[in-house]
Motif scaffolding. Structure first.
Motif, PDB file in Angstrom:
ATOM      1  N   GLU A 202       0.837  -1.202   0.000  1.00  0.00           N
ATOM      2  CA  GLU A 202       0.000   0.000   0.000  1.00  0.00           C
ATOM      3  C   GLU A 202       0.875   1.256   0.000  1.00  0.00           C
ATOM      4  N   VAL A 203       1.881   1.242   0.866  1.00  0.00           N
ATOM      5  CA  VAL A 203       2.796   2.377   0.951  1.00  0.00           C
ATOM      6  C   VAL A 203       3.504   2.582  -0.386  1.00  0.00           C
TER       7      VAL A 203
ATOM      8  N   GLU B 296       2.356   6.712  -6.718  1.00  0.00           N
ATOM      9  CA  GLU B 296       1.404   7.731  -7.175  1.00  0.00           C
ATOM     10  C   GLU B 296       1.988   9.132  -7.043  1.00  0.00           C
ATOM     11  N   ASN B 297       2.713   9.312  -5.931  1.00  0.00           N
ATOM     12  CA  ASN B 297       3.287  10.632  -5.696  1.00  0.00           C
ATOM     13  C   ASN B 297       4.623  10.813  -6.394  1.00  0.00           C
TER      14      ASN B 297
ATOM     15  N   ILE C  69       1.187   4.251  -2.804  1.00  0.00           N
ATOM     16  CA  ILE C  69       1.046   5.687  -2.521  1.00  0.00           C
ATOM     17  C   ILE C  69       2.284   6.427  -2.995  1.00  0.00           C
ATOM     18  N   ASP C  70       3.463   5.838  -2.687  1.00  0.00           N
ATOM     19  CA  ASP C  70       4.726   6.456  -3.093  1.00  0.00           C
ATOM     20  C   ASP C  70       4.800   6.577  -4.597  1.00  0.00           C
TER      21      ASP C  70
END
Lengths: 468, 223
Positions: A263-264, A270-271, A267-268
């Protein structure tokens, strides 16, 4: 009402069948007794009558009808128990103790036997009928002579025998039936106990057990067999349930970790931060770790549930130990450990070769993992004085404090000072499961003591029972 | 190279197919045992990957039927059943290798590779030659660039296996299975240590390393 059920039962039906056979045998037996006793009584009476007749006939031959008449008159008034009747050619009564012949066929060629009723008047003036029997014969002069006897008494005797036999027959049937009912009730009750247990288990109560009465009969044997089977089923069920719980529990945390990491990473990514490739690689390593743990837990659980290791064969344990020594010697040298193996040749053992190999590998893995550089690891295989096969691995690592030794063989137990090392804490639990599934045991003891500034070390021994 | 995948789990088959296609294989998928037999009947496959538990005809039946009909195409069994007994049943049915689910794709790849090339080296060879490396199987000697390399018996076996599968990735599990004949899962790097010893013997002192480490999979011997 228990009776209809009783009648349906196999033991009762068998009882009825045996009763029928028994009754047939008893009838034959009683019939024989009847013929031998009652028949004998009648035969004796007939013989007496015949003799009397012959003696009268003798008198007739000597003195003709007058002498016979004379004899009859004498005898009829005497103490003799016979009945007499002498008739002339025309059937008219000449003399005798009875008024008319019970035998109608006066003209018959004779001798004609007849059983009849004799009507008498007793002391009170009442008419009594008594059983009598007699024979009638034509004399050479055309006269007819009848000689009979009152057989009331012997008839009564025969009747008594008949009554006794009838009673005996009834008794045979009643006793047989009662015995049958008792036996089949008893048998049915024994069976019912087993049926109840089976029904209880079917309804879900795995603790139900059949009562063993200690009579050592086939019902006890069946009950014991049933109980053994249920014990095994219960153990297997328990083992499987335990395995399921353990797997669910033990894999939840690594899977949660894996999920969180992905999940992390997502997110990473995506950013625009972090490296998705690296994240995937880490996830893959994590997944492999989970799979490894899963396989180990499953192997332990299966071994524990099975009770006995599958696919056991007899093989050379020395060869296996040498293989493992060869496999792990390199790892020892690589880590700067002194490795030695003392293996007694041609040790035969019965067991699952793969599992025992895995157990030895796990023990050696541990020894190498926890022994610091410059230490020593030693593998021994020998037969103990009691005939057990002992594989032992001694290292010069920090050892396991006595208080923790029982604990480290449990699943997922890791001692504080080993947390930095990789592993899930399943190695020794698998060894323990392998030992148990071979009827053996795992022993942990202090190693050789201080060695090159380290120690006291650990001695792990896998003991397997002697081959029969 | 053509591969027949007989597997009822469509997603697993698709993933497998995808990976193998990427690796340059041509894949044909059959969703159950009967369809698998029909496809196999057309022939022309180099390897078959057969799932053990399938509808209509299970994997063991499929392989038995194939072997009875004289089809000798190498078969890799895939199964969720990982017990030793299951392996024995699978191999007795005529399968050539056995892989337990869940598996790493690298492991599958390595095994399929090993099976697909095995047929080419069918003839009984007395020497093996891979690049500069030469192995004499009769007097059990190994030479590289004419220089003799002294190997322990197990190192010899290990190198022989690597040479027979030269150019292919070979996993640690495969080495433990084929060289040591054990099927357990070593926790530590035991196999790596043996490989590194072998590597130091065959590569040390030469300008080029033949024994390569394949990340995430295992090892490869390059010519």
């Amino acid at each position: 009402m228990r009776l209809p059920r009783l009648i349906r039962s196999t033991p009762f039906r068998l009882t009825l069948l045996f009763l029928a056979l028994f009754a047939a045998a008893a009838s034959a037996f009683l019939g024989y007794i009847y013929i031998a006793t009652a028949g004998e009584v009648n035969r004796r009476a007939d013989a007496d009558i015949t003799r009397e007749m012959e003696s009268l006939e003798a008198a007739y031959r000597v003195g003709g009808v007058n002498a016979l008449n004379q004899t009859i008159v004498e005898r009829a008034t005497g103490e003799r128990p016979f009945l007499y009747l002498l008739l002339d050619k025309d059937g008219k009564r000449i003399s005798g103790s009875i008024e008319e012949s019970p035998i109608d066929d006066f003209t018959g060629p004779g001798p004609t036997w007849e059983t009849f009723k004799l009507t008498e008047t007793d002391i009170d003036g009442a008419e009594v009928k008594r059983a009598a029997r007699g024979v009638q014969e034509r004399l050479t002069g055309g006269e007819a002579l009848f000689v009979g006897a009152d057989v009331q008494e012997s008839e009564g005797y025969v009747m008594k025998i008949v009554r006794a036999l009838r009673g005996a027959g009834a008794l045979v049937i009643i006793l047989g039936l009662a015995g049958g009912v008792l036996i089949s009730r008893n048998v049915s009750r024994s069976m019912q106990g087993l049926v109840d247990v089976v029904n209880a288990v079917r309804a879900g109560d795995l603790h139900a057990r059949a009562r063993v009465r200690g009579t050592r009969d086939e019902y006890d044997e069946l009950a014991e067999g049933l109980n053994d089977m249920l014990d095994r089923i219960e153990r297997l069920m328990g083992g499987l349930r335990h395995a399921g719980d353990a797997i669910a529990h033990d894999l939840r945390s690594p899977l949660t970790r894996l999920r969180a990491r992905m999940e992390v990473a997502l997110i990473d990514a995506e950013n625009g931060k972090g490296d998705p490739m690296a994240a995937l690689e880490t996830a893959l390593i994590d997944a492999d770790g989970v799979l490894k743990t899963f396989n180990a837990v499953l192997a332990i659980a299966r071994l524990q549930a099975a009770g006995e290791a599958p696919n056991q064969e007899t093989f050379d344990a020395s060869e296996l130990a040498s293989d493992m020594a060869e496999l792990y010697e390199a790892s020892c040298e690589d880590k700067g450990l002194d490795f030695k193996a003392e293996i007694v040749p041609a040790l035969s053992i019965r067991g699952n070769r793969e599992f025992i190999a895995q157990a030895l590998a796990n023990i050696l893995d541990n020894a190498i993992k926890y022994t610091p550089e410059g230490g020593a690891v030693m593998l021994r295989a020998r037969r103990t004085s009691s005939g057990e096969l002992e594989f032992s691995v001694t290292d010069t690592g920090p050892g396991v404090p006595e208080a923790d030794r029982a604990r480290v063989v449990q699943r997922f137990v890791r001692l504080e000072n080993s947390r930095s090392e990789p592993g899930a804490g399943l190695g020794l639990s698998l060894v323990q499961a392998v030992a148990a599934s071979h009827g053996g045991r795992l022993e942990l003891a202090e190693g050789p003591g201080e060695y090159g500034g380290f120690g006291p070390g650990l001695r792990v021994a896998l003991l397997l029972p002697r081959v029969e | 190279m053509r591969i027949l995948i007989i597997e009822d789990d469509l997603e697993a088959a698709a993933a497998m197919s995808h990976g193998l296609t990427e690796a340059g294989y041509e894949c044909v998928h059959a969703p159950d045992g009967e369809a698998g037999l029909t496809a196999a009947g057309k022939g022309g496959f180099d390897v078959m990957i057969v799932d053990r538990m399938m509808p209509k005809k299970n994997g063991v039946e499929v392989v038995e039927t194939l072997r009875r009909e004289g089809d000798q195409t190498p078969v890799l069994f895939l199964s969720a059943l990982g017990e030793i007994n299951d392996r024995v049943v699978g191999l007795r049915a005529g399968a050539d290798d056995y892989l337990v689910k869940p598996y790493a794709f690298a492991e599958l790849m390595a095994r399929v590779d090993a099976l697909s090339r095995r047929r080419e080296t069918g003839a009984v060879a007395t020497t093996l030659k891979v690049g500069e490396l030469e192995m004499n199987l009769i007097n059990r000697t190994v030479h590289r660039q004419g220089k003799e390399i002294d190997l322990q018996p197990r190192e010899f076996q290990l190198l022989e296996f690597m040479m027979r599968h030269a150019g292919q990735s070979v996993t640690r599990t495969m080495l433990l299975e084929k060289v040591w004949e054990y099927h357990f899962d070593p926790q530590t790097n035991v196999i790596d240590v043996h490989i590194s010893r072998l590597r130091s013997k065959i590569d040390k002192g030469f300008d080029r390393a033949m024994l390569q480490t394949v990340r995430g999979a295992g090892y490869r011997l390059d010519p």
